[in-house]
Enzyme design. Structure first.
Site, short mmCIF file in Angstrom:
data_model
loop_
_atom_site.label_atom_id
_atom_site.label_comp_id
_atom_site.label_asym_id
_atom_site.label_seq_id
_atom_site.Cartn_x
_atom_site.Cartn_y
_atom_site.Cartn_z
CB SER A 45 -0.95 0.02 1.20
OG SER A 45 -0.23 0.19 2.41
CE LYS A 106 -2.97 2.32 4.75
NZ LYS A 106 -2.74 1.39 3.63
#
Length: 211
Positions: A45, A106
């Site tokens: 990701s 993230k």
């Protein structure tokens, strides 16, 4: 050797072993709670910044020394992850031993008070707009290969509430991030990803886009 002498030696050994174990556990808790911890990357990701099996150091000092900034890469517990408060669960989080709590990594894209929106231009490029200005994001994998916005996603426009962040992965086509589950409360942040230390050919500092 007399029985009394054997019992004394055994007692001293057990006492020293227990004291050593307690010291190690307390030291690990203090280091993980106040300084930092080691993590590894399980998914794609965050391509191309971080790839699978990268090992990195996550520091926790910056939450106290300075506020987190846009562009920082952070490790956190997602809002929908229920954190158990029993003694064993808290102990496992503090030490990392048998910890089963799910954590994400993230990048902070939106800060509290930002007007936030995701839009696609006529050429098919996707952009994050902060206060109606497109955000310069040289770290993302692609400007065109994104998960398209749907009505059930958080694509804006909206103002990010106080005490919250908007998190996105650098691989915008393959990241389960704030677009799907909303804002991240500050208290869910574990720490800031500081540098990759393994493998050796990927050693890199990770704070160059924070601003």
């Amino acid at each position: 050797m007399k029985r009394e002498e054997f019992l004394k030696i055994a007692k001293d050994f057990i006492k020293e072993t227990v004291e050593t174990l307690v010291f190690v556990i307390v030291a690990v808790i203090l280091i993980r709670f106040f300084i930092g911890e080691l993590r590894w990357i399980p998914s794609g990701s965050m391509h191309p910044t971080l790839i699978e099996k990268d090992r990195l150091f996550v520091e926790k000092v910056s939450k106290v020394v300075r506020p987190l900034k846009r562009g920082d890469i952070v490790v956190f517990y997602p809002p929908d992850e229920r954190l158990k408060k029993d003694v064993f669960s808290v102990f496992s989080r503090l030490t990392g031993i048998f910890c089963r709590d799910i954590a994400y990594i993230k990048r902070i894209v939106g800060m509290e008070g930002d007007k936030f929106e995701i839009k696609q231009d006529k050429d098919g490029n996707w952009y994050v707009y902060i206060n109606d200005i497109p955000l310069d994001e040289p770290y993302i994998l692609s400007k065109t290969d994104w998960t398209p916005c749907r009505d059930d996603m958080y694509c804006g426009p909206f103002v990010i509430p106080q005490g919250q962040y908007f998190m996105m992965g650098d691989n915008r086509a393959n990241s389960q991030d704030s677009r799907f589950w909303g804002f991240l409360p500050k208290e869910r942040v574990i720490g800031r990803a500081y540098f990759v230390f393994w493998p050796l050919n990927r050693i890199e500092m990770l704070n160059k886009y924070a601003k």
